[in-house]
Write an enzyme that holds these catalytic residues in place. Structure first.
Site, mmCIF file in Angstrom:
data_model
loop_
_atom_site.group_PDB
_atom_site.id
_atom_site.type_symbol
_atom_site.label_atom_id
_atom_site.label_comp_id
_atom_site.label_asym_id
_atom_site.label_seq_id
_atom_site.Cartn_x
_atom_site.Cartn_y
_atom_site.Cartn_z
ATOM 1 N N TYR A 211 11.230 -10.936 44.554
ATOM 2 C CA TYR A 211 11.002 -12.278 44.022
ATOM 3 C C TYR A 211 10.295 -13.126 45.072
ATOM 4 O O TYR A 211 10.350 -12.869 46.273
ATOM 5 C CB TYR A 211 12.310 -12.933 43.591
ATOM 6 C CG TYR A 211 13.258 -13.286 44.715
ATOM 7 C CD1 TYR A 211 13.218 -14.535 45.341
ATOM 8 C CD2 TYR A 211 14.226 -12.380 45.140
ATOM 9 C CE1 TYR A 211 14.096 -14.869 46.362
ATOM 10 C CE2 TYR A 211 15.110 -12.705 46.160
ATOM 11 C CZ TYR A 211 15.041 -13.947 46.768
ATOM 12 O OH TYR A 211 15.902 -14.277 47.781
ATOM 13 N N CYS A 212 9.594 -14.166 44.598
ATOM 14 C CA CYS A 212 8.960 -15.156 45.465
ATOM 15 C C CYS A 212 8.923 -16.473 44.690
ATOM 16 O O CYS A 212 9.583 -16.608 43.658
ATOM 17 C CB CYS A 212 7.565 -14.714 45.904
ATOM 18 S SG CYS A 212 6.391 -14.464 44.556
ATOM 19 N N THR A 213 8.155 -17.444 45.147
ATOM 20 C CA THR A 213 8.179 -18.780 44.535
ATOM 21 C C THR A 213 7.654 -18.774 43.105
ATOM 22 O O THR A 213 8.307 -19.262 42.182
ATOM 23 C CB THR A 213 7.354 -19.765 45.378
ATOM 24 O OG1 THR A 213 7.823 -19.734 46.718
ATOM 25 C CG2 THR A 213 7.467 -21.173 44.830
ATOM 26 N N GLY A 215 5.455 -15.893 41.894
ATOM 27 C CA GLY A 215 5.132 -14.550 41.417
ATOM 28 C C GLY A 215 3.962 -13.871 42.078
ATOM 29 O O GLY A 215 3.901 -12.639 42.136
ATOM 30 N N ILE A 242 10.799 -17.840 41.242
ATOM 31 C CA ILE A 242 12.008 -18.673 41.250
ATOM 32 C C ILE A 242 11.842 -19.867 40.313
ATOM 33 O O ILE A 242 12.804 -20.314 39.678
ATOM 34 C CB ILE A 242 12.310 -19.161 42.680
ATOM 35 C CG1 ILE A 242 12.514 -17.964 43.610
ATOM 36 C CG2 ILE A 242 13.533 -20.056 42.699
ATOM 37 C CD1 ILE A 242 12.518 -18.323 45.073
#
Length: 607
Positions: A211-213, A215, A242
Site C-alpha cells: 500500500y501507499c498514499t 496507489g 490509503i
C-alpha cells in the site's frame, strides 16, 4: 483572494494513469488549455508512459476538468480522487506545497524507482493485482484465510509492505495484530529498489500486500517484485491507496494515525485519528508537519513540537542520520512539497555555501553554483521545470539558479486548424486571456525589436520559421548589463549553463570572459543545443574557457537546432578544454545514463 472566492467550495484532485502517450506535445497543450481555462493550480507530470496530476481549485472547475479528461480514451479506467477541503491557510502554505502556480512538466519517469540506472525498468503491465478497499480490509480482517487463487493458506505467509517514505509512516500506518508488517524506513521512493533487493529473502514465498498514499508507487514496486521470478508471484496492492481506504472506512479501520499527503492539507486523518508519532527531541506525542522542519544533513522532514522549536540553535537530526552518526542544524523548510511521484529536486538557494556556513555554523562540502539561462520565448520557471530531472541528479554536487532574460516578448497567437478538435468551441478559438499566460523572455532579439510588455496578443504572420534564431542578433549589451546585475544580487557563480538561445548568450559571455573579470567571474560553461551568433570577430579555438557542449547527433530528434550549428559553436572553444556530448534525443538536456555520468565527470573537476 476575496471573501466570495473563499466561500466557493474548494477541492483537491489527484489521479494518475499508466498508458502509452502517442503525442506528448499535444498532451502538454491539452493540460495547459484545460487547467488555465479553469483556474487550476498545482502539479502535472507527463511522460511517454503516462501522467500524474495533483491540482487544486474550485470543486466545480475540478469536476469539469474530470469530465474533459474522461472524454479522452487515453484515460479510460482512471481513478479520479476528488476531495473537498479548505483552501490553503495562507500564501506561504500554498507556495510551499506548489499551489500558487500551475507546473506542467515532462519527465523521464513518473516515479523515480531507483537512484541508479536499471538494466531493465519494471514492466508496469506486470504490476500486482488490485484489491479494492473492501477486499484489502477483508484480507487484513481474516488474515490466514484464502484470498482466491494463489492466496496464502496461513497468516504466516502473509506480509504487509508499506511503500512510502519514513516521514510518512511515522504519522500513520496499517496495523493488524499478528500480521508481519514491513516498513522499509526509506528517505525517498528511489531507495525502495535497493531495500527490496536487500530484503528479497523476507519477501520470497510470501503473499505480499502493498500500500501507499494513492496507489502509483505500488504499481512500479509491485511490478519490480514480481519480475524477480519464482517465489514472487503473489503480489497485491491497495487500489486507490490509503485515501480510498479511509473514504471506505471513515473510522480508520486497520489504519492508525494520519495519512500524509503531498498538498497543502499535509495530512488527512480518520474520524478516530490517534497521534501515533512523537517529537524528535522530547518524545511527546506529536504529528504536525506544518512547520516543515527538516534534518539539516539529509533534509528529510522531522517532527519537532512547538516547545522544542522555541529552543534557538537546536540540532535536529533524523533517526536515519543518527543511525549513521550524522548531525546538522535544522531550519524550517521553504521548498515545495514533493508529489509522491515527483523525483526529488535540489533546493534552489540564493545563498552561497560559504555564506550558509557563516549563518548556520555547520560546515558542509560546497556545491557548485550554476547560473542557468533559458531559451528563446521561455522563462526561468519553465526552464526550471524542464531541467528538474537534471537538478535532481546533480543535487549532491551542484545548485542551479534560474533567472528570466531581460527582453520581454509579446504573445504570439497561431490560429488553430480545426480538424476534429471538438473540445475547442467557436468562442474559444481565439487566444486565452493575457492575464492567464506567463510572460516570455529572450536574451537576444531581432535588431528592430520593440518590447512586448504592454503589447496584447499578436497574430503570427505566417508558419513557424525554423531558422528564426539566426535573425536574433540584437540586445546583447543590455542582456550583459542585466547579467552583471544578477551577479551582484545572486552571485557568486562557478559556471553558466545555457540552453538553445541561452547557450548562444552564454557563449558570447565566454568570448568576453577576460573583459568581465571582477564583474562576472566563472570557471566553466555548459552549452546545450547552442548555436553561434555575433562571433564573427573570433576565430575557432580562441575562446579560453572550459566548456561542455551537449547537443543532438546529426540524425537525432532535435528539430529546433541542427547538429551542425551546435558543433560549429563548440569549435570556437579551445580544443584542449572542451568536452562534447552528442545524444539521440530531442531538443532537451538528456539525463539518462551515460549522458548524466559524462556531465557529472565534467563538473567533478571544479569541485
Amino acid at each position: 483572494m476575496s471573501d466570495l472566492e473563499r466561500a466557493e467550495p474548494y477541492g483537491v484532485l489527484l489521479y494518475y494513469k499508466y498508458a502509452s502517450v502517442p503525442d506528448l506535445d499535444e498532451l502538454v497543450s491539452f493540460y495547459e488549455r484545460s487547467c488555465n481555462s479553469l483556474g487550476l493550480l498545482g502539479r502535472v507530470r507527463l511522460a511517454a508512459h503516462g501522467v500524474n496530476v495533483t491540482v487544486g481549485g474550485k470543486l466545480s472547475a475540478l469536476e469539469e476538468h474530470i469530465d474533459v479528461v474522461k472524454s479522452n480514451a487515453l484515460f479510460e479506467g482512471t481513478d479520479f480522487k476528488l476531495a473537498s477541503c479548505d483552501q490553503p491557510l495562507n500564501d506561504k502554505v500554498a507556495k510551499e506545497c506548489g499551489f500558487t502556480s500551475l507546473s506542467i512538466r515532462v519527465v523521464e519517469e513518473l516515479v523515480t524507482f531507483s537512484s541508479h540506472p536499471l538494466v531493465r525498468s519494471p514492466d508496469i503491465s506486470f504490476a500486482g493485482r488490485h484489491l479494492s478497499a473492501l477486499e484489502f480490509h477483508s484480507v487484513l480482517q481474516s488474515a490466514g484465510k484464502l484470498l482466491d487463487e494463489g492466496s496464502p493458506t496461513s497468516s504466516e505467509r502473509l506480509v504487509l509492505l508499506d511503500a512510502r517514505n519514513l516521514y510518512e509512516t511515522r504519522i500513520g500506518k496499517f496495523h493488524t495484530p499478528g500480521l508481519e508488517t514491513l516498513d522499509p524506513q526509506i528517505r525517498q521512493y528511489s531507495d525502495l529498489h535497493d531495500w527490496i533487493d536487500d530484503n528479497s529473502e523476507r519477501l520470497q514465498g510470501k503473499c505480499i500486500l502493498m500500500y501507499c498514499t494513492g496507489g502509483i508507487r505500488c504499481e512500479m514496486a509491485s511490478a519490480y517484485i514480481k519480475g524477480k521470478g519464482s517465489g514472487f508471484e503473489n503480489v497485491y496492492q491497495l487500489y486507490g491507496g490509503i485515501q480510498r481506504y479511509l473514504e471506505q472506512f471513515p473510522d480508520g479501520g486497520f489504519f492508525k494515525g494520519k495519512n500524509f499527503v503531498f498538498d497543502h492539507r499535509i495530512s488527512v486523518g480518520s474520524s478516530n485519528a490517534n497521534v501515533i508519532s512523537t517529537c524528535l527531541l522530547c518524545s511527546c506525542p506529536f504529528d504536525d508537519y506544518s512547520t516543515r522542519c527538516r534534518c539539516a544533513s539529509c533534509r528529510m522532514l522531522v517532527l519537532v513540537c512547538d516547545s522544542c522549536r522555541q529552543v534557538e540553535g537546536s540540532i535536529y537530526t533524523c533517526e536515519l542520520c543518527q543511525k549513521h552518526s550524522k548531525c546538522g542544524l535544522s531550519t524550517p523548510a521553504t521548498e515545495n512539497c514533493k508529489s509522491e511521484v515527483l523525483p526529488r529536486e535540489i533546493k534552489l538557494s540564493t545563498l552561497s555555501s560559504e555564506r550558509q556556513e557563516k549563518i548556520t555554523g555547520f560546515g558542509a562540502s560546497r556545491k557548485l553554483r550554476i547560473l542557468c539561462l533559458h531559451g528563446f520565448r521561455q522563462n526561468a520557471s519553465s526552464f526550471k521545470g524542464r531541467t528538474a530531472s537534471l537538478a535532481k541528479k546533480l543535487r549532491n554536487i551542484a545548485e542551479l539558479v534560474f533567472v528570466d532574460a531581460p527582453h520581454e516578448l509579446c504573445f504570439i497567437f497561431q490560429p488553430p486548424v480545426i480538424d476534429g478538435h471538438s473540445e475547442l468551441s467557436t468562442e474559444h478559438r481565439g487566444p486565452p486571456p493575457k492575464e492567464k499566460c506567463k510572460k516570455k523572455f529572450a536574451w537576444l532579439v531581432p535588431p528592430d525589436f520593440t518590447a512586448g510588455s504592454e503589447a496584447d496578443w499578436k497574430e503570427a504572420d505566417g508558419p513557424f520559421d525554423p531558422l528564426q534564431y539566426q535573425q536574433q542578433t540584437g540586445g546583447f549589451d543590455s542582456s550583459l548589463a542585466y547579467l552583471k546585475s544578477m551577479y551582484l544580487q545572486e552571485g557568486p557563480f562557478d559556471g553558466i549553463l545555457g540552453f538553445s538561445q541561452g547557450a548562444a548568450m552564454a557563449a558570447l559571455v565566454c568570448a568576453h570572459k577576460d573583459k568581465l573579470k571582477g564583474e562576472m567571474n566563472f570557471r566553466f560553461a555548459i552549452l546545450c543545443s547552442g548555436f553561434t551568433l555575433n562571433l564573427a570577430e573570433f576565430e575557432h579555438g580562441s575562446i579560453n574557457c572550459p566548456s561542455l557542449h551537449i547537443f543532438g547527433r546529426d540524425h537525432g530528434r532535435d528539430r529546433q537546432i541542427p547538429n551542425k550549428a551546435s558543433a560549429d559553436l563548440s569549435e570556437y572553444f579551445e580544443n584542449g578544454s572542451r568536452v562534447v556530448i552528442q545524444h539521440d534525443s530531442g531538443h532537451i538536456i538528456p539525463t539518462r545514463s551515460p549522458y548524466i555520468d559524462e556531465i557529472k565527470n565534467f563538473l567533478q573537476q571544479f569541485l
